[in-house]
Design an enzyme around this catalytic site. Sequence first.
Site, PDB file in Angstrom:
ATOM      1  N   CYS A  68       0.813  -1.225   0.000  1.00  0.00           N
ATOM      2  CA  CYS A  68       0.000   0.000   0.000  1.00  0.00           C
ATOM      3  C   CYS A  68       0.843   1.271   0.000  1.00  0.00           C
ATOM      4  CB  CYS A  68      -0.986  -0.008   1.160  1.00  0.00           C
ATOM      5  SG  CYS A  68      -0.237  -0.014   2.808  1.00  0.00           S
ATOM      6  N   HIS A 119      -2.670   1.049   7.150  1.00  0.00           N
ATOM      7  CA  HIS A 119      -2.889   0.912   5.716  1.00  0.00           C
ATOM      8  C   HIS A 119      -3.125   2.299   5.147  1.00  0.00           C
ATOM      9  CE1 HIS A 119      -4.003  -1.218   2.062  1.00  0.00           C
ATOM     10  NE2 HIS A 119      -5.076  -0.447   1.956  1.00  0.00           N
ATOM     11  N   HIS A 131      -6.054   1.728  -3.671  1.00  0.00           N
ATOM     12  CA  HIS A 131      -5.028   1.228  -2.758  1.00  0.00           C
ATOM     13  C   HIS A 131      -4.572  -0.151  -3.212  1.00  0.00           C
ATOM     14  CE1 HIS A 131      -7.886  -1.460  -0.351  1.00  0.00           C
ATOM     15  NE2 HIS A 131      -8.661  -0.838  -1.219  1.00  0.00           N
TER      16      HIS A 131
END
Length: 163
Positions: A68, A119, A131
């Site tokens: 990510c 994240h 993402h």
Amino acid sequence: MLRAYLSVSLLLFMLLLAGCSSAPEPTKVAAPSPNQLLLPVKTLAAFEQQWRGVPYRYGGSSKRGIDCSGFVQLTYQQLARMNLPRTTEEQASRGVKVARSELVSGDLVFFKTGWSSRHVGIYLSHNNFMHASTSEGVTISSLNTPYWRDAFWQARRLIAITQ
């Protein structure tokens, strides 16, 4: 006597210095107009399409696999010529904090996905963000799904520095 004079002088000097200090004004973030967006949604969506389905790979930064924060770093590097740090934690300290209700295209969205796991993705529009997902690879997800809604931590706006 000299000792008392020095003590009083030192105290007065410290009070003088303290009187000159002030607290900084809180940063106010105005929503940019569409022509001021650092990364317009169409540009981001086209980039995501080029990467769609690339598998998640921790520490990865290529089409063989990407994580990510690597995807966010690469996106900003290629589309905005902006160098971001490599890790989610470091990226979370960049730019200025914005409320979820004030998100615009290109804002970074951060999530707490576990006790110490974080994240990051890039906001597009209409509560969607792109993402590198551990389960789907590079994809677009909605902030309205229960998982992402509950995991939402913060959002940050990166400001281009022009000279």
